[in-house]
Design an enzyme around this catalytic site. Structure first.
Site, mmCIF file in Angstrom:
data_model
loop_
_atom_site.group_PDB
_atom_site.id
_atom_site.type_symbol
_atom_site.label_atom_id
_atom_site.label_comp_id
_atom_site.label_asym_id
_atom_site.label_seq_id
_atom_site.Cartn_x
_atom_site.Cartn_y
_atom_site.Cartn_z
ATOM 1 N N ASP A 1 0.747 -1.188 0.096
ATOM 2 C CA ASP A 1 -0.018 0.003 -0.031
ATOM 3 C C ASP A 1 0.920 1.389 -0.034
ATOM 4 O OD1 ASP A 1 -3.177 0.650 1.068
ATOM 5 O OD2 ASP A 1 -1.667 2.313 1.173
ATOM 6 N N HIS B 1 -10.036 -5.328 -3.307
ATOM 7 C CA HIS B 1 -8.886 -5.280 -2.661
ATOM 8 C C HIS B 1 -8.998 -5.569 -1.085
ATOM 9 C CE1 HIS B 1 -9.962 -0.935 -2.494
ATOM 10 N NE2 HIS B 1 -9.361 -1.009 -1.480
ATOM 11 N N PHE B 2 -8.260 -6.586 -0.751
ATOM 12 C CA PHE B 2 -8.042 -6.834 0.778
ATOM 13 C C PHE B 2 -6.889 -6.153 1.294
ATOM 14 C CE2 PHE B 2 -11.050 -10.115 1.739
ATOM 15 C CZ PHE B 2 -11.543 -10.494 0.350
#
Ligand code: AMP
Length: 139
Positions: free
Chosen positions: A32, A101-102
């Site tokens: 991320d 998304h996870f």
């Protein structure tokens, strides 16, 4: 997404750079860009669905397999024992990128990220009816 490529599709296709962690036929994973903690990772299906319930069974099952594998490696590398897996669907739920998304977010003793809520009341009759209705809708 209506025809336009999502940000994450552009990352998957290499148009936008990412710190790639894992890739197979169905799944792409990368760090991320604004990590909530050291090791914060995103796991994304290549299928460009906006929300979880729209995914094909193949993508959904491959995501589950990848999540477990990637989480294990993150734990080994960061040394944490605790982590959160978070997945937002819809802007009211906090989703900002409309491609499933996870988030895998390691939880360190000093981590400040929280996942808390006030519980709502649900009587046993209502619970029974609700469980019955939801179970009937599963195909
Ligand atoms: P959400 O709010 O659940 O939709 O999460 C979207 C996530 O995507 C956020 O945690 C962002 O930091 C992350 N993000 C946005 N752009 C990028 C990018 N170019 N590379 C990596 N992560 C990104």
């Amino acid at each position: 997404m209506k025809g336009e490529k999502s940000l994450f599709t552009r990352i998957i296709e290499g148009e936008i750079p990412s710190f790639k962690i894992y890739e197979n036929e169905y799944v792409y994973s990368f760090l991320d860009i604004n990590p909530a903690s050291y090791g914060h990772t995103l796991v994304v299906p290549k299928e460009p669905a906006s929300s979880l319930h729209e995914l094909s069974p193949e993508s959904a099952s491959e995501l589950g397999i990848a999540l477990a594998k990637i989480s294990k490696s993150i734990l080994e590398v960061t040394g944490v024992n605790s982590y959160n897996v978070i997945q937002n669907n819809g802007s009211e739920a906090g989703q900002t990128v409309f491609h499933v998304h996870f988030h895998i977010i390691p939880k360190y003793p000093h981590s400040t990220h929280q996942l808390t809520w006030d519980s709502v009341k649900l009587g046993s009759e209502d619970a029974s009816e609700l469980a019955r209705k939801i179970s009937m809708g599963i195909v």
